[in-house]
Scaffold this motif. Structure first.
Motif, short mmCIF file in Angstrom:
data_model
loop_
_atom_site.label_atom_id
_atom_site.label_comp_id
_atom_site.label_asym_id
_atom_site.label_seq_id
_atom_site.Cartn_x
_atom_site.Cartn_y
_atom_site.Cartn_z
N LEU B 59 0.71 -1.22 0.28
CA LEU B 59 0.46 0.26 -0.02
C LEU B 59 1.03 1.69 -0.30
O LEU B 59 2.32 1.22 0.87
CB LEU B 59 -1.34 0.23 1.14
CG LEU B 59 -1.84 -0.84 1.67
CD1 LEU B 59 -2.48 -0.82 3.02
CD2 LEU B 59 -2.61 -0.77 0.60
N MET B 60 0.35 2.12 -0.92
CA MET B 60 0.84 3.43 -0.31
C MET B 60 -0.29 4.56 0.36
O MET B 60 -1.67 4.43 -0.25
CB MET B 60 1.12 4.33 -1.74
CG MET B 60 1.89 3.91 -2.48
SD MET B 60 3.81 4.32 -1.72
CE MET B 60 4.44 5.91 -2.48
N VAL B 61 0.62 5.38 1.66
CA VAL B 61 -0.50 5.55 1.71
C VAL B 61 -0.84 7.37 2.76
O VAL B 61 0.63 7.37 2.93
CB VAL B 61 -1.50 4.41 3.67
CG1 VAL B 61 -2.27 5.22 4.63
CG2 VAL B 61 -1.38 2.96 2.98
N TYR B 62 -1.52 7.94 2.75
CA TYR B 62 -1.55 8.90 3.00
C TYR B 62 -1.83 9.58 4.05
O TYR B 62 -2.95 8.82 4.89
CB TYR B 62 -2.22 10.32 2.04
CG TYR B 62 -1.81 10.94 0.76
CD1 TYR B 62 -0.50 11.63 0.89
CD2 TYR B 62 -2.40 10.34 -0.45
CE1 TYR B 62 -0.33 11.77 -0.23
CE2 TYR B 62 -2.42 10.89 -1.13
CZ TYR B 62 -1.32 12.26 -0.92
OH TYR B 62 -0.75 12.57 -1.90
N ARG B 63 -1.47 9.96 5.34
CA ARG B 63 -1.10 9.94 6.52
C ARG B 63 -2.71 10.95 6.74
O ARG B 63 -2.07 11.93 6.20
CB ARG B 63 0.06 10.38 7.85
CG ARG B 63 -0.08 10.50 9.06
CD ARG B 63 0.16 9.24 10.41
NE ARG B 63 1.38 9.13 9.53
CZ ARG B 63 2.10 7.85 10.21
NH1 ARG B 63 0.66 6.76 10.85
NH2 ARG B 63 3.14 6.87 10.15
N GLY B 64 -3.03 10.77 7.60
CA GLY B 64 -4.01 11.81 8.06
C GLY B 64 -4.01 12.63 8.77
O GLY B 64 -2.95 11.74 10.30
N ARG B 65 -4.59 13.80 8.89
CA ARG B 65 -4.76 14.50 10.97
C ARG B 65 -5.68 13.86 11.57
O ARG B 65 -4.57 14.13 12.73
CB ARG B 65 -5.10 15.84 10.22
CG ARG B 65 -4.47 17.01 10.22
CD ARG B 65 -4.26 18.54 9.29
NE ARG B 65 -5.74 17.56 8.54
CZ ARG B 65 -5.88 18.85 7.48
NH1 ARG B 65 -5.96 19.78 7.93
NH2 ARG B 65 -6.41 18.82 6.48
N SER B 66 -6.17 12.59 11.60
CA SER B 66 -6.63 12.43 12.74
C SER B 66 -6.51 11.18 12.85
O SER B 66 -5.33 10.62 12.03
CB SER B 66 -8.77 12.38 12.43
OG SER B 66 -9.05 11.70 11.21
N SER B 67 -7.42 10.03 13.31
CA SER B 67 -6.48 8.47 13.45
C SER B 67 -6.78 7.93 11.36
O SER B 67 -6.13 6.90 11.76
CB SER B 67 -7.39 7.76 14.27
OG SER B 67 -8.92 7.56 14.04
#
Lengths: 197, 246
Positions: B59-67
Motif C-alpha cells: 500500500l501507499m498511504v497518506y497519513r491523515g490528521r485524525s486516526s
C-alpha cells in the motif's frame, strides 16, 4: 443549542444514517424555511411508508400488502429465482430489466466478523420455496465481495441436494473501465469466465 | 500530508458514505492501520478487488490528521484464493482476522503478530483437512504472543502436574487445592489436545480432525479463555463452532 421544536427536529434528523449534527441542522432549517405544504408532504410520505409498507411473505422484498408487485405479477417466469442480499439489489436488477423470473431477498450476507451466520438470513425460506414452487434455476446475485461470495457458496451447497440448477452472476472487467487498472483477482475471474465468440 | 509505504493484510472493510470504505489493515511495520479507500464501491474503481478483506497487499498511504489515513495506491501480493473458494477455510480465516483486529493496536509496530497472521492464512490456503483446528491453534499462539499463554500441562498456580480443573481467570488448568470458585472440571485428554494445538506447527495443526468428544469439551474452554483475556467478545467464534458448511 436551540430551543423547543427546532432542536427536537435536529435531534430526530441526526439519528438517520449518514446524517451528522451539521447536516441535521442544515436540513432542519431548510424544512423550517420551506412552505408548509412541502413539510407536510414529507411527513405524510414517512407516515404512509411506515403504515403501508411491509415485507413480502414470499420473497422478503418491500411490499404494499402481503405480496410484492413482482410476486403478484402472473406474467413473471415462476421457474426462475434470483437471489439478492437486499431489496435495493432487486430494484437495481429490475431496473436493468434482464431477469424475467422472481426474486428472493436474503436480508444480508454471511459475515462471521459481524456475527451474521446463515441462520440470520432467509436461506431456509429459500430452500422451502425452491422445493415448493418447482423452481428450475436459481440465479445467485449476491455482491461480488468476500461476504457475498461466501453466501453464494453456502446457498449453492444448500441447494445442491435439491437438484436445481444454480448459477452465479459473472464477475470480471467492468464496462467502461480500463484493462490497465484491472487487479489480479478480477482479471483471473474474467479469464475463467471467458466466452467463445 | 506525508506518504508512507506498507505491506499488510486487510482485516475488514466497512462502508463509508456513498461509495467509500474504511479498511482496517494489519501492517508489517505500522501495526493496525485504518484508512479510507475513496470510491472503492464504484464498479470502475481503480482499487477493484485489491482491498477486499483477506488480501495481502502493498500500500501507499497518506497519513491523515485524525486516526484515519487515506489509501492512494494498492497492489496485491497474495489473495488466498483457496480460502475464498471454501466455506470451512473462510470461517477459520474470519476468526483469525477478527482475533488480530481485536489484539492489534493502531500505529503500534507488531511484526510478530503480522507474521503470525500471514502464517495462519498461508496454512489455511494449503487446504487442511480440519480448518477449524488451524484457527484454534492460531488463537492459542495469538494468546501466547499477547502474554496470555494458558497453562495446560501443570497447575497455573502451584505448578503441580496433572491438573483436573480449568479456570480462565486463574490462567488455565489448575489443581483441586488451588482452584477458585469459577473453575470447572477438565479431562486430561482435552488438556493434552489443547497443548498439542498450542505447540503444533500451523501447517500441521489441521492435518486430521480430533475426536468429536474431546473437541466438544476443549473448544468452549479455549473460546472462553480467549474472550476472558482479550476482554472482547469474538463474534466469529459461534459461527466457527457451528461450521458454515451446510
Amino acid at each position: 443549542m436551540y430551543e423547543g421544536p427546532i432542536q427536537d427536529l435536529i435531534d430526530e434528523l441526526s439519528r438517520l444514517p449518514g446524517i451528522g449534527p451539521k447536516s441535521a441542522q442544515r436540513l432542519a432549517f431548510h424544512l423550517v424555511k420551506a412552505p408548509a405544504e412541502e413539510a407536510k408532504r414529507l411527513a405524510e410520505a414517512i407516515l404512509q411508508a411506515k403504515e403501508r409498507i411491509f415485507f413480502c411473505k414470499e420473497c422478503g422484498n418491500v411490499a404494499e400488502g402481503d405480496l410484492c408487485r413482482i410476486c403478484r405479477d402472473e406474467s413473471r417466469d415462476r421457474t426462475v429465482l434470483c437471489v439478492v442480499e437486499e431489496p435495493k439489489d432487486a430494484a437495481t436488477i429490475e431496473r436493468a430489466g434482464v431477469v424475467r423470473g422472481r426474486y428472493h431477498v436474503l436480508g444480508g450476507a454471511i459475515s462471521p466478523l459481524d456475527g451474521i451466520g446463515p441462520d440470520d438470513l432467509r436461506v431456509q425460506e429459500l430452500l422451502e420455496r425452491v422445493e415448493r414452487e418447482g423452481v428450475s434455476e436459481v440465479i445467485i446475485a449476491t455482491n461480488p465481495n468476500l461476504e457475498g461470495n461466501a453466501t453464494a457458496m453456502y446457498v449453492a451447497a444448500l441447494l445442491k441436494p435439491v437438484g436445481v440448477k444454480v448459477t452465479r452472476l459473472a464477475s470480471g472487467l467492468p464496462v467502461g473501465g480500463d484493462l490497465e487498472y484491472a487487479d489480479e483477482v478480477t482479471l483471473s475471474q474474467a479469464l475463467e469466465g471467458r466466452r467463445e465468440m | 500530508m506525508p506518504l508512507y509505504k506498507e505491506q499488510g493484510v486487510v482485516l475488514r472493510a466497512v462502508k463509508l458514505g456513498e461509495a467509500d470504505k474504511i479498511i482496517t489493515v494489519m501492517t508489517q511495520g505500522s501495526g493496525k492501520v485504518r484508512a479510507v479507500a475513496k470510491g472503492i464501491r464504484k464498479t470502475t474503481s481503480r482499487f477493484g478487488a485489491r482491498l477486499e478483506p483477506l488480501t495481502h497487499v502493498s500500500l501507499m498511504v497518506y497519513r491523515g490528521r485524525s486516526s484515519l489515513d487515506t489509501v492512494s495506491q494498492a497492489e496485491i501480493i497474495g489473495s488466498f484464493r483457496a480460502i475464498r473458494g471454501d466455506l470451512g477455510l473462510f470461517a477459520a480465516a474470519e476468526t483469525m482476522l477478527e482475533a488480530v483486529d481485536k489484539v492489534a493496536e493502531e500505529h503500534e509496530r507488531n511484526v510478530r503478530l503480522f507474521l503470525l497472521l500471514l502464517g495462519g492464512l498461508r496454512a489455511l490456503d494449503t487446504g487442511p483437512a480440519d480448518p477449524a483446528a488451524v484457527a484454534e491453534s492460531f488463537l492459542l499462539k495469538l494468546l501466547s504472543l499477547s502474554g496470555f499463554h494458558p497453562s495446560l500441562r501443570a497447575c497455573a498456580v502451584c505448578g503441580r502436574p496433572d491438573p483436573s480443573l480449568f479456570s480462565s481467570g486463574q490462567g488455565g488448568a489448575v489443581c483441586a487445592s488451588c482452584a477458585e470458585l469459577d473453575a470447572g472440571p477438565v479431562s486430561a485428554e482435552a488438556l493434552a489436545y489443547l497443548a498439542g494445538l498450542a505447540g503444533s506447527d500451523l501447517l500441521k495443526a489441521g492435518a486430521s480432525a480430533p475426536d468429536p468428544q474431546i473437541r466438544r469439551e476443549a473448544r468452549p474452554l479455549l473460546f472462553g479463555f480467549a474472550e476472558y483475556h482479550l476482554e472482547r467478545r469474538m463474534k466469529s467464534l459461534p459461527i466457527l463452532a457451528r461450521s458454515l458448511v451446510p
